[in-house]
Design a protein around this motif. Structure first.
Motif, PDB file in Angstrom:
ATOM      1  N   ALA A  46      40.155  50.910  46.236  1.00  0.00           N
ATOM      2  CA  ALA A  46      39.104  51.592  45.435  1.00  0.00           C
ATOM      3  C   ALA A  46      37.710  50.816  45.170  1.00  0.00           C
ATOM      4  O   ALA A  46      37.021  51.246  44.402  1.00  0.00           O
ATOM      5  N   GLY A  47      37.610  49.549  45.851  1.00  0.00           N
ATOM      6  CA  GLY A  47      36.603  48.879  45.801  1.00  0.00           C
ATOM      7  C   GLY A  47      36.545  47.524  44.786  1.00  0.00           C
ATOM      8  O   GLY A  47      35.722  47.020  44.991  1.00  0.00           O
ATOM      9  N   PHE A  48      37.738  47.398  44.304  1.00  0.00           N
ATOM     10  CA  PHE A  48      37.852  46.025  43.546  1.00  0.00           C
ATOM     11  C   PHE A  48      38.348  44.856  44.390  1.00  0.00           C
ATOM     12  O   PHE A  48      38.997  45.185  45.407  1.00  0.00           O
ATOM     13  N   GLN A  49      37.694  43.753  43.917  1.00  0.00           N
ATOM     14  CA  GLN A  49      38.350  42.340  44.683  1.00  0.00           C
ATOM     15  C   GLN A  49      39.155  41.722  43.746  1.00  0.00           C
ATOM     16  O   GLN A  49      38.818  41.298  42.531  1.00  0.00           O
ATOM     17  N   VAL A  50      40.475  41.662  44.255  1.00  0.00           N
ATOM     18  CA  VAL A  50      41.421  40.905  43.399  1.00  0.00           C
ATOM     19  C   VAL A  50      41.362  39.215  43.699  1.00  0.00           C
ATOM     20  O   VAL A  50      41.220  38.922  44.784  1.00  0.00           O
ATOM     21  N   ARG A  51      40.843  38.754  42.576  1.00  0.00           N
ATOM     22  CA  ARG A  51      40.377  37.332  42.615  1.00  0.00           C
ATOM     23  C   ARG A  51      40.579  36.504  41.283  1.00  0.00           C
ATOM     24  O   ARG A  51      40.497  37.235  40.298  1.00  0.00           O
ATOM     25  N   GLN A  52      40.877  35.438  41.407  1.00  0.00           N
ATOM     26  CA  GLN A  52      41.179  34.568  40.087  1.00  0.00           C
ATOM     27  C   GLN A  52      39.891  34.557  39.145  1.00  0.00           C
ATOM     28  O   GLN A  52      38.563  34.353  39.695  1.00  0.00           O
ATOM     29  N   GLY A  53      40.212  34.768  37.796  1.00  0.00           N
ATOM     30  CA  GLY A  53      38.850  34.964  37.042  1.00  0.00           C
ATOM     31  C   GLY A  53      38.149  36.121  36.878  1.00  0.00           C
ATOM     32  O   GLY A  53      37.431  36.147  35.906  1.00  0.00           O
TER      33      GLY A  53
END
Length: 659
Positions: A152-159
């Motif tokens: 869906a265009g999201f980036q899974v990353r910390q913070g």
């Protein structure tokens, strides 16, 4: 309104439940016993100092920590879970209402149609809780959530955006834990239940649990489980996807350089064509006619082709030959890929490697007769070698009088001697395959060896006390000396004393059979009439003079019987002389083994392979030194005479020889 779908019964929570009914409802959904995290409530703006506890956290303890105002608590996930959480930190790219709505819309594609948003702490971060009515696979759910949000265009990353449970790493040695997340609506951390516009509406735990139950009932679990299965397979495919390595890139560059250089002289066609064909298979994925056309086109356009290639009139035929050879023998496969192993049993697979005679691309379990014959031939060769080694060990132990009577002790001693002599292990299974070579009830001893002179009855392959009786089987046995009407009597030896002479050069090792032949040769009678004096009888005692020094010894295993005019003569020896001969025979056997050991040690010290005359010379010197140290008068005399004929060889030690 009645439920129209069946819900699986939830497994009972193991451990002490809270006394509060609200706490019991809470721990049924939000609880994991191991590796929980605890931290004191930090000052405003500071990060909590989390630390992991090693003991098992009881459900009642979790609820007590949840109600405490001075501590924060976080839990991990088990292999299955009843909820998931999406964490949107304050200041992150997705900490806004628009992103939350996009996340909710994306999750509807996998069957999660309702979420319960919460404020995680006083910092204002969002926790989007995804309740479920039935437990699902935690890792599969993590894969599905991560892939859905990434698509869906999201980036899974910390913070910015984190998913709990997370797609954890695999560890071969021990199970790994999912990441821990603080429990929702904990007292003292300003956690609130939010509405659809992300506004706080309540901090009551009962209300929050009601929202969770309502959202869990709305989820499409059937569709979610299908998506979890698809996501798990996709994760495995992407995780272990074959990628081009640095070595492959270097390999490609080397081949491209060879093709670009082309012919630089005559006689290079059979070096360049395989590279062109291999490049087409490995890096272009070409096969069949396409590969042939590529090889011909590349070769004819390469530099130096017109000047140096002498196969221009048959270049297509040469290219076709190389293509067929490469494809038939599976020399190359497209990169990245793995060559396919032939299907079938272990023996069918590795018969190709043992006796390769070509194969087709047809995968089957058939092993041709040629390959089977080759494998049988190799197995037979190994079997014969093992039997010969067992025979040598057993004969050596038998000649030395060290062969135990019991089968267990005998097998143990044979295995130890086998390992010491040949530096190879002998398995119990192999030893039991050849019981006729060593077992007390099956082993048939040679009737002409030293042990057969004792008073014993040999019949039906057994041994028992009594007077020695010559059975029909022993009468028909092969006689090494071939003397007519041959017989032997208790306590009598028939010997021929050879003159002192330089010791003969022997081969690599003193084989038991060779040394037995020497002993038998020394016990044979001379066939010369002039060299034997008739025995005299004095006072009832048969006294005989020693055999002449110049009398020739009969050949070993001579099948020609002696003439009637030359009857065999005997020489009677005392018991002391007989024991001396037996001792000398045993020492000769030991000398051969000792010489081989000296040779191995010397080869290890020098670090080189010793063969030919040097090997024979070293073996002879080591045996003569063993004779000198043996304490046997006849062997010492033989070694002294040899040392006189070969000055400077004795005394001998490994250290002096190495220097």
């Amino acid at each position: 309104m009645k439920r129209t779908r069946r819900v699986k019964t939830q497994p009972a929570i193991k451990g002490q439940l809270p006394a509060d009914p609200v706490g019991q409802r809470y721990v049924k959904r939000f609880y994991h016993a191991f590796h929980a995290i605890i931290a004191p409530v930090p000052l405003f703006g500071a990060s909590p100092a989390w630390h992991t506890i090693d003991y098992r956290l009881q459900p009642s303890q979790l609820w007590e920590l949840h109600q405490e105002n001075t501590k924060l608590v976080g839990i991990r996930f088990d292999s299955t879970t009843l909820y998931a959480t999406i964490d949107l930190d304050t200041g992150g790219d997705y900490h806004n209402l628009e992103s939350v709505k996009k996340i909710k819309a994306a999750l509807e594609n996998i069957g999660i149609v309702d979420i319960v948003p919460c404020q995680s702490s006083e910092s204002g971060g969002y926790h989007l809780v995804l309740p479920l009515e039935e437990p699902v696979h935690s890792f599969g759910l993590a894969c599905a959530l991560q892939q859905t949000l990434t698509d869906a265009g999201f980036q899974v990353r910390q913070g910015h955006l984190e998913i709990f449970p997370n797609v954890k790493a695999y560890c071969r040695d021990r199970p790994t834990d999912f990441n821990a997340i603080r429990v929702p609506l904990q007292a003292g951390c300003k956690s609130f239940l939010l509405d659809d516009e992300l506004l706080a509406i309540s901090n009551d735990v009962s209300t929050f649990l009601d929202y969770c139950d309502r959202a869990a009932y709305k989820q499409d679990l059937k569709h979610l489980k299908k998506k979890i299965e698809i996501a798990y397979k996709r994760h495995l495919k992407e995780k272990y996807r074959k990628k081009k390595s640095q070595d492959a890139e270097e390999w490609r560059k080397d081949w491209e350089k060879i093709i670009a250089t082309g012919w630089t002289g005559f006689g290079q066609t059979n070096q360049i064509l395989p590279v062109i064909v291999g490049y087409g298979i490995v890096f272009l994925g070409l096969l069949g006619d396409d590969l042939v056309d590529y090889a011909v086109s590349t070769a004819t356009n390469a530099p130096g082709y017109r000047q140096y290639c002498r196969h221009q009139h048959e270049i297509k035929t040469r290219a076709l030959d190389w293509v067929r050879c490469s494809e038939l023998n599976d020399y190359y496969s497209a990169h990245p890929s793995y060559p396919q192993r032939l299907e079938g049993t272990f023996s069918a697979t590795f018969a190709e490697a043992i006796a390769f005679c070509g194969h087709t691309n047809t995968k089957n379990n058939i092993v041709t007769f040629e390959r089977c014959d080759r494998r049988l031939e190799m197995n037979l060769e190994r079997s014969l070698k093992a039997q010969r080694r067992i025979q040598r060990v057993v004969q050596t132990l038998e000649w030395n009088g060290e062969l135990p009577a019991g089968a267990t002790n005998r097998a143990k001693l044979i295995r130890e001697a086998y390992k010491q002599r040949f530096n190879k292990s002998l398995s119990q299974e192999t030893l039991h395959k050849y019981l006729h070579l060593w077992h007390p009830t099956r082993y048939v001893a040679d009737p002409w060896i030293e042990n057969s002179w004792k008073d014993c009855q040999m019949g039906d392959y057994g041994h028992c006390a009594g007077t020695f009786v010559i059975t029909d089987e022993l009468k028909n046995a092969q006689n090494p000396c071939q003397i007519d009407d041959y017989g032997h009597f208790p306590y009598m030896k028939v010997l021929c004393l050879p003159p002192a002479a330089p010791a003969p050069q022997r081969r690599e090792a003193a084989e038991v059979t060779e040394l037995r032949g020497e002993s038998e040769r020394g016990m044979q009678l001379p066939q010369s009439e002039n060299s034997v004096e008739e025995p005299n009888t004095v006072n009832g005692t048969n006294n005989a003079k020693p055999v002449g020094a110049n009398s020739p010894a009969p050949p070993l295993f001579d099948n020609t019987p002696p003439p009637p005019s030359a009857p065999p003569a005997t020489a009677l020896l005392s018991e002391k002389e007989i024991e001396e001969i037996k001792r000398a025979t045993r020492l000769r056997l030991q000398a051969g083994a000792y010489a081989n050991k000296v040779l191995r040690d010397y080869r290890f010290m020098t670090g080189r392979f010793i063969c030919g005359s040097e090997r024979s010379r070293l073996l002879q010197i080591a045996k003569m030194q063993f004779y000198l140290d043996s304490g046997c008068n006849s062997l010492i005399a033989e070694a002294s005479e040899w040392a006189a004929a070969n000055p400077g060889c004795l005394p001998f030690t490994l250290s002096t020889a190495f220097l």
